[in-house]
Design an enzyme around this catalytic site. Structure first.
Site, PDB file in Angstrom:
ATOM      1  N   ALA A  99       0.882  -1.179   0.000  1.00 57.77           N
ATOM      2  CA  ALA A  99       0.000   0.000   0.000  1.00 57.77           C
ATOM      3  C   ALA A  99       0.914   1.221   0.000  1.00 57.77           C
ATOM      4  CB  ALA A  99      -0.930  -0.016   1.210  1.00 57.77           C
ATOM      5  N   ALA A 100       1.436   1.568  -1.172  1.00 61.84           N
ATOM      6  CA  ALA A 100       2.681   2.335  -1.238  1.00 61.84           C
ATOM      7  C   ALA A 100       2.551   3.847  -1.343  1.00 61.84           C
ATOM      8  CB  ALA A 100       3.522   1.827  -2.417  1.00 61.84           C
ATOM      9  N   PRO A 102       2.020   7.766  -0.797  1.00 61.26           N
ATOM     10  CA  PRO A 102       2.592   8.498  -1.932  1.00 61.26           C
ATOM     11  C   PRO A 102       4.017   8.089  -2.301  1.00 61.26           C
ATOM     12  CG  PRO A 102       2.715   9.850   0.031  1.00 61.26           C
ATOM     13  CD  PRO A 102       1.975   8.605   0.436  1.00 61.26           C
ATOM     14  N   GLU A 123      -0.266   0.404  -5.435  1.00 65.43           N
ATOM     15  CA  GLU A 123      -1.262   1.330  -4.887  1.00 65.43           C
ATOM     16  C   GLU A 123      -2.586   1.075  -5.593  1.00 65.43           C
ATOM     17  OE1 GLU A 123      -3.606   3.736  -3.093  1.00 65.43           O
ATOM     18  OE2 GLU A 123      -1.541   3.467  -2.356  1.00 65.43           O
ATOM     19  N   CYS A 221      -0.513   3.829  11.071  1.00 65.95           N
ATOM     20  CA  CYS A 221      -0.273   5.135  11.688  1.00 65.95           C
ATOM     21  C   CYS A 221      -1.401   5.420  12.687  1.00 65.95           C
ATOM     22  CB  CYS A 221      -0.141   6.237  10.639  1.00 65.95           C
ATOM     23  SG  CYS A 221      -1.569   6.408   9.562  1.00 65.95           S
TER      24      CYS A 221
END
Length: 434
Positions: A99-100, A102, A123, A221
């Site tokens: 899930a790259a 930006p 992505e 995060c």
């Protein structure tokens, strides 16, 4: 800061006597940082390094600076930098950033790979994948395939393929509240639980793509245990995985019930919020078939490319040459059949075939080090201002007509044509700025 209903109560209970210090950080400014790019030939000294990191520095860099335009720096806050540092791939590995966008973790993984091996940077959202491609190219990547797929579709193609998979999972974003307050708009007490269901789906497919003994780095995060330690517990209960211990640096805390994992709280760690866990895969997967591939271009196209590369390059680029229409790409070696995969960047874009000639791409001029190119031309910082605005530049000396790698402060800024003392502008229109 006005928190969403239920957030403050949740973390007062979770953090106990640390809660007051934790909540006080939300009245402080978010911590800015950046990384330098070891793939670039000419380096520069920056102040305020982040302790115990190879390339991190506290501070801000301008998106209009020479350092940014040439890919020498990449803005990324300190906690986010820890994920790829935990992964730390070795050159030659096959790596998936699942899930790259930006591109922060992708470009940091590239720093470790040193353009050796393979990085598949994925992505699912098409618009975000375009930003990812732009950041990958600016960084100077040669060995990267950017895909635009769901994890389940990738798993059908890349079964038992990767030595390392990094999943910085879509999450409730609590660790970004200070940096991006609008992340609070969609938070509710049930939201972390909803996110955890998607995270499990993605992980189920991710594990199908690991080689025996391969590594999985899982991060979010957010501080929500539902998306962090509960996911770790679920993985260990349901899959043949071994949890590895992460070194705690710079104020990182141990995970709840899993001291091997790491948490980053802003009252302990100078940065935003992050959770990281690292696993070793002990199971088996059926390996993907790797077809043998040869260069796919006409005899005439091959002649034009060979003429250009012989005249301008000091090195032989490793990979398979493939054309897509009139565009020439250098595709990394050792890939499975990709006909069913949506691709946003099929390796390194080398350039375009036009009538009886080959024109090098902007990406190639970023990916090559000046020492790998026979013909270069340097412009001044003052010239740079005009060049990135789309203007021609008058050089101080007359050069033979032809293609040159444009250099500014020692690093590449694409290729351009010189006619006498005039440097024609080949800076991409979509990237120009004043």
């Amino acid at each position: 800061m006005n928190f969403p209903n239920g957030f403050k109560e949740k973390y007062q209970h979770l953090l106990g006597e640390d809660a007051a210090a934790f909540f006080a950080t939300f009245e402080q400014e978010a911590v800015s940082a950046f990384r330098t790019n070891p793939l670039k030939e000419t380096q520069k000294a920056f102040d305020d390094p982040i302790p115990n990191t190879p390339w991190g520095h506290y501070g801000k860099v301008s998106g209009k600076s020479i350092e940014h335009a040439t890919g020498l720096v990449y803005s990324q806050e300190p906690a986010a930098q820890i994920v790829a540092q935990v992964a730390q791939p070795k050159p030659g590995m096959k790596v998936l950033d699942l899930a790259a966008a930006p591109g922060g973790k992708t470009t940091q993984l590239l720093s470790y790979l040193d353009n050796q091996g393979l990085l598949v940077s994925n992505e699912i959202h098409r618009g975000r994948s375009k930003i990812l491609v732009e950041n990958v190219e600016r960084f100077g990547a040669r060995n990267v395939l950017v895909t635009n797929e769901s994890a389940d579709r990738l798993a059908k193609v890349f079964s038992g393929f990767f030595d390392l998979i990094v999943l910085d999972a879509p999450c409730s974003g609590e660790g970004m509240f200070r940096k991006q307050p609008d992340a609070m708009d969609y938070w509710s007490i049930d939201y972390p639980r909803e996110c955890s269901l998607l995270q499990r789906e993605i992980l189920e497919d991710a594990l199908k793509m690991l080689v025996p003994g391969g590594s999985l780095v899982y991060s979010t995060c957010t501080w929500a245990p539902e998306e962090n330690e509960e996911i770790v517990s679920w993985l260990l209960e349901n899959y043949d995985l071994e949890l590895e211990t992460i070194e705690k640096i710079n104020g990182m805390a141990e995970g709840i019930d899993f001291p091997e994992t790491a948490r980053m709280y802003p009252h302990l760690f100078k940065g935003e919020g992050q959770f990281v866990a690292k696993f070793r895969y002990l199971g088996e997967n059926r390996p993907a078939k790797i077809p043998s591939k040869k260069d796919q271009l006409s005899a005439e196209q091959k002649k034009w490319w060979q003429e250009f590369s012989k005249k301008h390059l000091k090195i032989t680029l490793e990979g398979v040459l493939e054309t897509f229409g009139d565009e020439l790409y250098l595709v990394p070696l050792g890939l499975p059949d990709l006909r069913k995969v949506k691709i946003a960047r099929n390796g390194l874009h080398l350039g375009t075939f036009k009538k009886n000639r080959f024109e090098p791409s902007f990406a190639l001029g970023l990916a090559l080090k000046p020492s790998e190119v026979k013909e270069t031309v340097s412009i001044t910082p003052e010239d740079f201002v005009h060049y990135v605005a789309g203007e021609t530049v008058q050089l101080r000396e007359t050069h033979p007509n032809g293609w040159y790698q444009v250099l500014v402060e020692g690093n590449g800024l694409g290729f351009a044509k010189v006619t006498g003392q005039t440097l024609k502008n080949f800076y991409p229109k979509g990237l120009r700025f004043r």
